[in-house]
Design an enzyme around this catalytic site. Sequence first.
Site, mmCIF file in Angstrom:
data_model
loop_
_atom_site.group_PDB
_atom_site.id
_atom_site.type_symbol
_atom_site.label_atom_id
_atom_site.label_comp_id
_atom_site.label_asym_id
_atom_site.label_seq_id
_atom_site.Cartn_x
_atom_site.Cartn_y
_atom_site.Cartn_z
ATOM 1 N N TYR A 188 49.133 40.108 28.795
ATOM 2 C CA TYR A 188 48.616 41.332 29.397
ATOM 3 C C TYR A 188 49.423 42.513 28.864
ATOM 4 O O TYR A 188 50.574 42.715 29.247
ATOM 5 C CB TYR A 188 48.723 41.288 30.920
ATOM 6 C CG TYR A 188 47.844 40.275 31.615
ATOM 7 C CD1 TYR A 188 46.766 39.672 30.970
ATOM 8 C CD2 TYR A 188 48.085 39.931 32.941
ATOM 9 C CE1 TYR A 188 45.962 38.755 31.621
ATOM 10 C CE2 TYR A 188 47.273 39.011 33.605
ATOM 11 C CZ TYR A 188 46.219 38.427 32.942
ATOM 12 O OH TYR A 188 45.426 37.518 33.601
ATOM 13 N N LEU A 220 35.783 40.865 43.064
ATOM 14 C CA LEU A 220 34.972 42.084 43.139
ATOM 15 C C LEU A 220 34.296 42.367 41.801
ATOM 16 O O LEU A 220 33.812 43.476 41.561
ATOM 17 C CB LEU A 220 35.824 43.281 43.567
ATOM 18 C CG LEU A 220 36.421 43.191 44.978
ATOM 19 C CD1 LEU A 220 37.277 44.412 45.273
ATOM 20 C CD2 LEU A 220 35.327 43.030 46.024
ATOM 21 N N ARG A 235 35.397 42.866 38.793
ATOM 22 C CA ARG A 235 35.994 43.987 38.066
ATOM 23 C C ARG A 235 35.575 45.342 38.620
ATOM 24 O O ARG A 235 35.383 46.301 37.885
ATOM 25 C CB ARG A 235 35.673 43.883 36.580
ATOM 26 C CG ARG A 235 36.194 42.590 35.990
ATOM 27 C CD ARG A 235 35.569 42.209 34.654
ATOM 28 N NE ARG A 235 36.075 40.908 34.255
ATOM 29 C CZ ARG A 235 35.575 39.752 34.684
ATOM 30 N NH1 ARG A 235 34.546 39.742 35.500
ATOM 31 N NH2 ARG A 235 36.099 38.611 34.302
ATOM 32 N N GLY A 236 35.418 45.382 39.936
ATOM 33 C CA GLY A 236 35.055 46.617 40.605
ATOM 34 C C GLY A 236 33.567 46.837 40.751
ATOM 35 O O GLY A 236 33.131 47.735 41.475
ATOM 36 N N SER A 271 32.570 46.383 44.307
ATOM 37 C CA SER A 271 33.563 46.926 45.235
ATOM 38 C C SER A 271 32.970 47.968 46.163
ATOM 39 O O SER A 271 33.571 48.315 47.187
ATOM 40 C CB SER A 271 34.718 47.563 44.456
ATOM 41 O OG SER A 271 34.259 48.719 43.766
#
Length: 335
Positions: free
Chosen positions: A58, A211, A213-214, A217
Amino acid sequence: MTMQTRSLGTTGPQVSALGLGCMGMSALYGDADRTESIATVHAALEAGVTLLDTGDFYAMGHNEMLVGEALRTAPAALREQALVSVKFGALRSPDGDWAGYDGRPAAVKNFAAYSLQRLGVDHIDVYRIARLDPDVPIEETVGAISELIEKGYVRHIGLSEVGADTIRRAAATAPISDLQIEYSLISRGIEESVLPTTRELGISITAYGVLSRGLISGHFTRDRQLAANDFRAYSPRFQGDNLQHNLDLVEALRKIAEQKGVSVAQIAIAWVLSRGDDIVPLVGARTRERLSESLGALDVTLDDADLAAIERAVPADAAAGDRYPAPQMAHLGSK
């Protein structure tokens, strides 16, 4: 909010019912604020979250160093309760391109050495290869982690994004605590064969992307402009007609959430929590505000009528578009 605990399989540790996925604090979702990221990790620990998830690739080590700083600057009691899960094996180039996966035993031990240094810890609680290396049998990769356990550098073995056959082979080699894999209202592929297999073998699920990746959300808008360094700018589910279709699903979910007096994100996370005590959702909050909202899901109770309404609003396989762009989909384990 009362933080429940769940077990990472029959061989793994007790962890908080929600974990914190730290990837977005460093990579793939646009720029992030380091100070706020560390404050969010601290807030999670203070709220009783014990499981922190990261990966050595990452932002090429940045995320591990960030998590390490957060642990180093947290009060001792909170630092001691933290359990760190690390993914390894993804190869990167200096310009950020992906160059495959390396699961060779020598590479496993090399990756671990660097992770221990960046994190500033003497052991990694759960260690897993991020994707199956097609050129190295999973038995060899898992065997190398077992050797790290014998030497005290790792506590538990995890898997990531692999199918039922690979899970069985790995479990026949060494005790496996959990499988990390995407699972959400609009990503339910594990229900066919993976989830039955993990339950048969006493392996838990740490579910990322709860979620999506939003996307589900409740905060993502149709006109949102994504930065070039945001993975979602290239993700099929966020493109054109796919995005329109998927946000229509979110609006259907919003009606149910409003009837219960909760947010869309909270009901989406609560749905994953409802799927079984062997599933630990990872929330990818990058700010204390979003973390607080996610933690509110622990107070949401879904009865049979709620679950039926959610299923009608967002049926299985209702999402438009794949989880990843085509080249990355090719690396996801189906065996």
